[in-house]
Design an enzyme around this catalytic site. Structure first.
Site, PDB file in Angstrom:
ATOM      1  N   GLY A  37       0.816  -1.215   0.000  1.00 46.01           N
ATOM      2  CA  GLY A  37       0.000   0.000   0.000  1.00 46.01           C
ATOM      3  C   GLY A  37       0.844   1.256   0.000  1.00 46.01           C
ATOM      4  O   GLY A  37       0.460   2.277  -0.580  1.00 46.01           O
ATOM      5  N   ARG A  38       2.007   1.160   0.616  1.00 42.54           N
ATOM      6  CA  ARG A  38       2.906   2.316   0.668  1.00 42.54           C
ATOM      7  C   ARG A  38       3.661   2.526  -0.634  1.00 42.54           C
ATOM      8  O   ARG A  38       4.457   3.459  -0.750  1.00 42.54           O
ATOM      9  CB  ARG A  38       3.855   2.188   1.858  1.00 42.54           C
ATOM     10  CG  ARG A  38       3.114   2.383   3.151  1.00 42.54           C
ATOM     11  CD  ARG A  38       3.999   2.252   4.362  1.00 42.54           C
ATOM     12  NE  ARG A  38       3.178   2.421   5.561  1.00 42.54           N
ATOM     13  CZ  ARG A  38       3.401   1.823   6.709  1.00 42.54           C
ATOM     14  NH1 ARG A  38       4.441   1.014   6.831  1.00 42.54           N
ATOM     15  NH2 ARG A  38       2.605   2.031   7.736  1.00 42.54           N
ATOM     16  N   ARG A  63      -1.322  32.022 -20.262  1.00 38.45           N
ATOM     17  CA  ARG A  63      -1.683  33.211 -19.472  1.00 38.45           C
ATOM     18  C   ARG A  63      -0.712  34.358 -19.701  1.00 38.45           C
ATOM     19  O   ARG A  63       0.505  34.183 -19.667  1.00 38.45           O
ATOM     20  CB  ARG A  63      -1.703  32.838 -17.989  1.00 38.45           C
ATOM     21  CG  ARG A  63      -1.995  33.963 -17.037  1.00 38.45           C
ATOM     22  CD  ARG A  63      -3.478  34.245 -16.976  1.00 38.45           C
ATOM     23  NE  ARG A  63      -3.776  35.120 -15.868  1.00 38.45           N
ATOM     24  CZ  ARG A  63      -4.130  36.393 -16.016  1.00 38.45           C
ATOM     25  NH1 ARG A  63      -4.231  36.935 -17.203  1.00 38.45           N
ATOM     26  NH2 ARG A  63      -4.400  37.120 -14.947  1.00 38.45           N
ATOM     27  N   GLN A  74      10.466  35.168 -13.669  1.00 30.36           N
ATOM     28  CA  GLN A  74      11.363  34.229 -13.009  1.00 30.36           C
ATOM     29  C   GLN A  74      10.666  33.454 -11.890  1.00 30.36           C
ATOM     30  O   GLN A  74      10.928  32.269 -11.699  1.00 30.36           O
ATOM     31  CB  GLN A  74      12.584  34.968 -12.462  1.00 30.36           C
ATOM     32  CG  GLN A  74      13.663  34.044 -11.951  1.00 30.36           C
ATOM     33  CD  GLN A  74      14.886  34.805 -11.475  1.00 30.36           C
ATOM     34  OE1 GLN A  74      14.775  35.686 -10.627  1.00 30.36           O
ATOM     35  NE2 GLN A  74      16.040  34.474 -12.035  1.00 30.36           N
ATOM     36  N   ILE A 132       0.061  29.211  -9.548  1.00 26.91           N
ATOM     37  CA  ILE A 132       0.203  29.560 -10.960  1.00 26.91           C
ATOM     38  C   ILE A 132      -1.152  29.901 -11.561  1.00 26.91           C
ATOM     39  O   ILE A 132      -1.276  30.829 -12.350  1.00 26.91           O
ATOM     40  CB  ILE A 132       0.884  28.406 -11.738  1.00 26.91           C
ATOM     41  CG1 ILE A 132       2.282  28.232 -11.203  1.00 26.91           C
ATOM     42  CG2 ILE A 132       0.805  28.623 -13.231  1.00 26.91           C
ATOM     43  CD1 ILE A 132       3.396  28.093 -12.142  1.00 26.91           C
ATOM     44  N   GLY A 134      -3.682  31.080  -9.973  1.00 23.36           N
ATOM     45  CA  GLY A 134      -4.317  32.219  -9.310  1.00 23.36           C
ATOM     46  C   GLY A 134      -5.726  31.866  -8.870  1.00 23.36           C
ATOM     47  O   GLY A 134      -6.000  30.755  -8.433  1.00 23.36           O
ATOM     48  N   GLY A 135      -6.644  32.803  -9.021  1.00 22.79           N
ATOM     49  CA  GLY A 135      -8.031  32.606  -8.603  1.00 22.79           C
ATOM     50  C   GLY A 135      -8.717  31.451  -9.292  1.00 22.79           C
ATOM     51  O   GLY A 135      -9.595  30.796  -8.706  1.00 22.79           O
ATOM     52  N   GLU A 158      -2.363   4.871   4.195  1.00 19.89           N
ATOM     53  CA  GLU A 158      -1.304   3.883   4.460  1.00 19.89           C
ATOM     54  C   GLU A 158      -0.239   4.398   5.429  1.00 19.89           C
ATOM     55  O   GLU A 158       0.912   4.006   5.358  1.00 19.89           O
ATOM     56  CB  GLU A 158      -0.638   3.398   3.165  1.00 19.89           C
ATOM     57  CG  GLU A 158      -1.565   2.680   2.222  1.00 19.89           C
ATOM     58  CD  GLU A 158      -2.215   1.432   2.807  1.00 19.89           C
ATOM     59  OE1 GLU A 158      -1.608   0.754   3.629  1.00 19.89           O
ATOM     60  OE2 GLU A 158      -3.353   1.157   2.419  1.00 19.89           O
ATOM     61  N   GLY A 159      -0.648   5.285   6.307  1.00 14.03           N
ATOM     62  CA  GLY A 159       0.270   5.807   7.324  1.00 14.03           C
ATOM     63  C   GLY A 159       0.621   7.257   7.047  1.00 14.03           C
ATOM     64  O   GLY A 159       1.140   7.575   5.998  1.00 14.03           O
TER      65      GLY A 159
END
Length: 183
Positions: A37-38, A63, A74, A132, A134-135, A158-159
């Site tokens: 599971g892990r 965008r 940047q 990235i 935004g709204g 799983e923990g």
């Protein structure tokens, strides 16, 4: 996912139905299942992280703000780089754990590392994807919001992250080995 409590009292189990085939092996089998599971939970987290990275790159390329595409900023470039690095690091940790499991080698430690790292990474990557977008990222109609909510579950299934840190710390310090129950 539905769940229920089960209680067994004065219940006899036929010998051919015992986990591990022999009395006393059930706990070992259960612990091995946790290791698998892990590997699976972080693989789902990786899928979410990759989807968010892909969406963030596509959105950044579309965008424009302040008269230019946001890919020219940047801060956006650094955010994408962070998302990429965490996604790829999670991928290779998961692959390493899965490869050991496939070869029937002890892989509990690697699975725990992958689970811990991927859970933290997917949370960070989805948060950066929201930044990235935004709204738009918070609009329930967009997948970004759904991925963000799913990412939180990847830290717990799983923990939790704290459980993984406990297991890894005990293992690394030689106090209690993660793979003490075998494959």
């Amino acid at each position: 996912m539905p769940s229920a409590e089960l209680s067994f009292q004065d219940c006899e189990i036929p010998a051919d139905s015992l986990l591990g085939g022999v009395e006393g092996q059930g706990f070992k089998v259960a612990m091995t299942t946790l290791h698998y599971g892990r590997v699976c939970v972080p693989a789902r987290a990786l899928g979410i992280a990759q989807a968010c990275l892909d969406m963030a790159v596509a959105y950044a390329n579309e965008r424009a703000a302040f008269g230019r595409k946001i890919t020219g900023f940047q801060a956006v470039q650094h955010t994408i780089a962070d998302m990429l690095a965490k996604t790829e690091a999670a991928r290779w940790l998961i692959y390493r754990a899965a490869a050991k499991a496939d070869r029937k080698l002890p892989f509990g430690r690697e699975a725990s590392i992958a689970k811990y790292f991927a859970g933290e990474a997917v949370t960070d990557v989805t948060e950066k994807c929201l930044e990235i977008h935004g709204g738009y990222g918070f609009a329930k109609e967009f997948p970004v919001f759904r991925y963000f909510t799913c990412a939180r579950v990847m830290r717990t299934g799983e923990g939790s992250a704290n459980v993984q840190k406990n297991l890894l710390g005990l293992d690394e310090l030689g106090i209690k080995k993660i793979d003490r129950h075998g494959v």
